[in-house]
Design a protein around this motif. Structure first.
Motif, short mmCIF file in Angstrom:
data_model
loop_
_atom_site.label_atom_id
_atom_site.label_comp_id
_atom_site.label_asym_id
_atom_site.label_seq_id
_atom_site.Cartn_x
_atom_site.Cartn_y
_atom_site.Cartn_z
N ALA A 64 37.12 61.57 106.20
CA ALA A 64 38.25 61.40 105.29
C ALA A 64 37.83 60.66 104.02
N LYS A 65 36.99 59.66 104.16
CA LYS A 65 36.54 58.90 103.00
C LYS A 65 35.76 59.78 102.02
N ALA A 66 35.03 60.76 102.56
CA ALA A 66 34.20 61.62 101.71
C ALA A 66 35.00 62.68 100.97
N TYR A 67 36.05 63.21 101.56
CA TYR A 67 36.71 64.35 100.93
C TYR A 67 38.10 64.09 100.39
N ARG A 68 38.82 63.13 100.88
CA ARG A 68 40.20 62.94 100.42
C ARG A 68 40.23 62.55 98.96
N ASN A 69 41.07 63.22 98.19
CA ASN A 69 41.32 62.86 96.80
C ASN A 69 40.05 62.90 95.95
N THR A 70 39.21 63.91 96.18
CA THR A 70 38.00 64.05 95.37
C THR A 70 37.97 65.40 94.68
N SER A 71 37.27 65.43 93.55
CA SER A 71 37.15 66.63 92.75
C SER A 71 35.73 66.69 92.20
N MET A 72 35.28 67.89 91.85
CA MET A 72 33.99 68.04 91.19
C MET A 72 34.09 69.13 90.13
N HIS A 73 33.06 69.24 89.31
CA HIS A 73 32.97 70.27 88.28
C HIS A 73 31.73 71.11 88.60
N THR A 74 31.79 72.43 88.32
CA THR A 74 30.65 73.30 88.61
C THR A 74 30.53 74.36 87.53
N VAL A 75 29.29 74.74 87.21
CA VAL A 75 29.01 75.86 86.31
C VAL A 75 28.19 76.87 87.10
N HIS A 76 28.64 78.14 87.11
CA HIS A 76 27.95 79.23 87.80
C HIS A 76 27.46 80.24 86.77
N THR A 77 26.25 80.76 86.99
CA THR A 77 25.72 81.83 86.14
C THR A 77 25.05 82.89 87.00
N ASP A 78 24.71 84.00 86.39
CA ASP A 78 23.95 85.09 87.01
C ASP A 78 24.66 85.75 88.17
N GLY A 79 25.96 85.96 88.02
CA GLY A 79 26.72 86.68 89.02
C GLY A 79 26.86 85.90 90.32
N TYR A 80 27.13 86.64 91.42
CA TYR A 80 27.38 86.00 92.70
C TYR A 80 26.49 86.54 93.81
N GLY A 81 25.46 87.25 93.43
CA GLY A 81 24.51 87.77 94.41
C GLY A 81 23.28 86.89 94.50
#
Length: 153
Positions: free
Chosen positions: A31-48
């Motif tokens: 619970a301490k690790a995931y509750r009320n947490t957010s992150m940002h991510t950048v994806h490139t080169d499709g999803y394969g």
């Protein structure tokens, strides 16, 4: 999101996740690790196989994510992305900076059967995405409430 999202290659487009909260209710996280947490991510080169991504660490907004409004933002320049939560700079990266028009896509990930499901999680309740019909009845309905969206150019 770039119009050519399946083949976006950095300068030719990227998926820019301004706010993600992927570990909410994940039974394999404390619970301490995931509750009320957010992150940002950048994806490139499709999803394969060519897919690349860079993500920030997890941030804990100063207001509860699940019952209070927070603001999430990104300043996208020619050379970098600068991310914000509640007006405070949280992360910046030069990874995959898109040089093409992008469009907004507001979504909430819904659990369901997915090919990357954890085999120990047989009902797939906590996978990232999937067919929502595979959710147990108690998982729905789910709310994703957005107060406003602003875009400046």
């Amino acid at each position: 999101m770039a119009e050519n999202r399946s083949t976006a290659r950095g300068k030719n487009g990227a998926e820019i996740d301004i706010m993600e909260s992927p570990n909410y209710n994940d039974p394999f996280m404390t619970a301490k690790a995931y509750r009320n947490t957010s992150m940002h991510t950048v994806h490139t080169d499709g999803y394969g196989r060519q897919h690349k991504a860079k993500r920030s660490r997890f941030f804990r907004p100063d207001r509860n994510m699940y019952n209070e409004f927070n603001t999430y933002g990104v300043l996208w320049t020619e050379t970098e992305y600068i991310f914000y939560i509640n007006g405070k700079e949280t992360w910046k990266t030069r990874f995959g900076v898109s040089q093409v028009p992008e469009y907004l896509w507001l979504s909430v990930e819904i659990a369901g059967e997915a090919d990357s499901a954890n085999p120990e999680n047989t009902d797939n309740k906590f996978t990232w995405t999937g067919d929502i019909r595979n959710n147990p009845n108690y998982a729905m309905p789910a709310d994703f409430i957005i107060d406003y969206v602003r875009v400046y150019q």
